[in-house]
Design an enzyme around this catalytic site. Structure first.
Site, PDB file in Angstrom:
ATOM      1  N   GLY A   1      19.091  -1.860  34.228  1.00 47.91           N
ATOM      2  CA  GLY A   1      20.221  -0.947  34.312  1.00 47.91           C
ATOM      3  C   GLY A   1      21.166  -1.120  33.130  1.00 47.91           C
ATOM      4  N   GLY A   2      22.460  -1.165  33.394  1.00 46.32           N
ATOM      5  CA  GLY A   2      23.448  -1.304  32.330  1.00 46.32           C
ATOM      6  C   GLY A   2      23.266  -2.565  31.511  1.00 46.32           C
TER       7      GLY A   2
ATOM      8  N   ARG B   1      18.367 -10.573  40.815  1.00 49.12           N
ATOM      9  CA  ARG B   1      19.463  -9.625  41.027  1.00 49.12           C
ATOM     10  C   ARG B   1      19.422  -9.090  42.450  1.00 49.12           C
ATOM     11  NH1 ARG B   1      24.492  -7.706  39.550  1.00 49.12           N
ATOM     12  NH2 ARG B   1      24.535  -5.421  39.453  1.00 49.12           N
TER      13      ARG B   1
ATOM     14  N   GLY C   1       3.230   8.394   2.831  1.00 46.33           N
ATOM     15  CA  GLY C   1       3.259   8.433   4.284  1.00 46.33           C
ATOM     16  C   GLY C   1       1.920   8.059   4.883  1.00 46.33           C
ATOM     17  N   SER C   2       1.442   8.897   5.804  1.00 42.41           N
ATOM     18  CA  SER C   2       0.168   8.610   6.464  1.00 42.41           C
ATOM     19  C   SER C   2      -1.033   8.817   5.543  1.00 42.41           C
ATOM     20  CB  SER C   2       0.013   9.495   7.713  1.00 42.41           C
ATOM     21  OG  SER C   2       0.959   9.130   8.696  1.00 42.41           O
TER      22      SER C   2
ATOM     23  N   THR D   1       0.026   5.601  12.163  1.00 43.07           N
ATOM     24  CA  THR D   1       0.735   6.142  13.320  1.00 43.07           C
ATOM     25  C   THR D   1      -0.231   6.447  14.465  1.00 43.07           C
ATOM     26  OG1 THR D   1       0.474   8.420  12.547  1.00 43.07           O
ATOM     27  CG2 THR D   1       2.440   7.223  11.787  1.00 43.07           C
TER      28      THR D   1
ATOM     29  N   LEU E   1       0.823  -1.203   0.000  1.00 43.05           N
ATOM     30  CA  LEU E   1       0.000   0.000   0.000  1.00 43.05           C
ATOM     31  C   LEU E   1       0.860   1.258   0.000  1.00 43.05           C
ATOM     32  CD1 LEU E   1      -2.714   1.545   0.406  1.00 43.05           C
ATOM     33  CD2 LEU E   1      -2.399   1.211   2.878  1.00 43.05           C
TER      34      LEU E   1
ATOM     35  N   GLU F   1      -0.667   9.268  15.705  1.00 47.12           N
ATOM     36  CA  GLU F   1      -1.352  10.500  15.339  1.00 47.12           C
ATOM     37  C   GLU F   1      -2.555  10.219  14.442  1.00 47.12           C
ATOM     38  OE1 GLU F   1       2.587  11.290  16.820  1.00 47.12           O
ATOM     39  OE2 GLU F   1       1.930   9.964  15.206  1.00 47.12           O
TER      40      GLU F   1
ATOM     41  N   GLU G   1       0.727   0.385  10.400  1.00 51.42           N
ATOM     42  CA  GLU G   1      -0.744   0.263  10.378  1.00 51.42           C
ATOM     43  C   GLU G   1      -1.427   1.553  10.830  1.00 51.42           C
ATOM     44  OE1 GLU G   1      -2.455  -2.155   9.159  1.00 51.42           O
ATOM     45  OE2 GLU G   1      -1.076  -3.843   9.081  1.00 51.42           O
TER      46      GLU G   1
END
Length: 380
Positions: free
Chosen positions: A340-341, A269, A131-132, A366, A125, A368, A364
């Site tokens: 964390g890291g 942890r 774009g949108s 955005t 498509l 917005e 599919e």
């Protein structure tokens, strides 16, 4: 984890979950690193009769409903966004439109191999400049003898370089606006004039190919027209109702996978003599993640159930897609933070879920666009 799913849906979920944990999870990072479509995984899914879950048995499918299909998509997303994305594009975009709009001959020739897993489906498509505004289409299909000639470019097309059939949207009447768009079934292996001109390197989901397609005088016979001329946009709107549910289910799965990785890490942890899950900051973050996932899951299941009941689900599917996609990104980000890291390294899954989740807010439609759709549904 789920509301009261029917027993056959729960059995399906357990079957797929076992397959995902044993066959996909151990290689999920490897296929991302290799940027390779995992054909063997899709062959195995075909052996499990998963490639045509919501397709009628008479056309080689499993005969399940959309709720069952969404359950499968969610489980795949829980371990691999790439596998999940290619799966939902194959099913809701590549196969279901043929079942909904095709002739009996088209269903036998094109739908059956998709539903049985002999080939992969794709749907073209989007274009480089659309774009949108997907209706702003430059690809054309001009009548030529007993067929049509396609010319144009399609962009960001999932599965295009591994597909056995591609559903292509093209303009047949430039003066008819939305009513001038039609859908054609293209065979990339046999039809001349179609080429994959780029396979994109992406931020995530790299085991699911995203391609650019070029059509240069690609002739297809008239029996490749899906439905009637000018019905392509109506077909697109109906297809996207199901497609948004697909992305909602996939997003929920991604969030679930990220949450499970974070919870496991947090309970194992230790810092300052105790598991980090016992600290308020981490416990509260995990509780918040779980709450968001349950909301997204229930909304997705409601949309799928209403879809199965034959109701208009434009509002619900858009709500589910909007909420679940944003939840996916938020939960994955929190999972990285919990680790964390270590969360920033490829030795642990959250970084992959985080990168994969971002596309859910784009594909599919955005976030917005979903707000615009929902505003229209509310008469705003």
């Amino acid at each position: 984890m789920d509301f009261d799913l029917p027993s056959e849906h729960r059995m399906m979920r357990e079957t797929v979950r076992e397959f995902c944990d044993e066959e996909i999870a151990p290689v999920a990072q490897d296929i991302e690193d290799d940027h390779t479509f995992p054909a063997d995984i899709f062959d195995a899914l075909a052996d499990l009769d998963m490639m045509g879950v919501p397709v009628a048995e008479e056309y080689g499918g499993l005969g399940g409903d959309y709720l069952m299909y969404a359950t499968v998509a969610q489980e795949l997303g829980r371990v691999s966004g790439s596998v999940g994305l290619s799966y939902v594009a194959h099913t809701s975009l590549g196969a279901k439109p043929i079942e909904m709009f095709g002739t009996e001959a088209q269903k036998e020739r094109w739908l059956r191999p998709l539903a049985e897993g002999e080939s992969i489906g794709s749907w073209a498509l989007t274009e480089p400049t659309s774009g949108s505004d997907a209706s702003n289409m430059d690809t054309t299909a001009t009548e030529d003898g007993d067929g049509y000639v396609l010319n144009g470019t399609k962009q960001f097309i999932t599965n295009a370089n591994v597909a056995g059939s591609i559903l292509v949207k093209a303009v047949t009447d430039p003066d008819a606006g939305y009513g001038g768009i039609s859908t054609f079934i293209v065979d990339p292996d046999e039809d001349d004039g179609i080429a994959v001109t780029n396979v994109w390197e992406k931020m995530g989901l790299n085991a699911s190919p995203t391609c650019e397609l070029q059509f240069d005088d690609c002739w297809v016979p008239a029996d490749r027209l899906l439905g009637a001329e000018g019905e392509g946009w109506k077909q697109t709107m109906k297809t996207l109702d199901g497609g948004r549910i697909s992305i909602a289910a996939l997003s929920t799965g991604l969030a679930q996978g990220a949450f499970e990785a974070a919870r496991e890490y947090a309970t194992e942890r230790e810092q300052f003599g105790q598991a980090i899950s016992e600290f308020d900051a981490i416990r509260d973050k995990l509780v918040g993640m779980d709450r968001k996932i349950e909301r997204a899951r229930l909304l997705t299941q409601k949309a799928a159930t209403k879809y199965d009941d034959g109701e208009d689900v434009t509002r619900l599917s858009s709500l589910a897609k909007l909420d679940a996609s944003e939840v996916s990104r938020e939960v994955a980000e929190d999972a990285v933070q919990v680790l964390g890291g270590y969360g920033y390294t490829e030795d642990f899954a959250p970084q992959r879920f985080y990168r994969d989740a971002k596309l859910m807010e784009i594909g599919e439609g955005t976030s917005e666009i979903q707000h615009a759709v929902l505003g229209d549904e509310l008469g705003l």
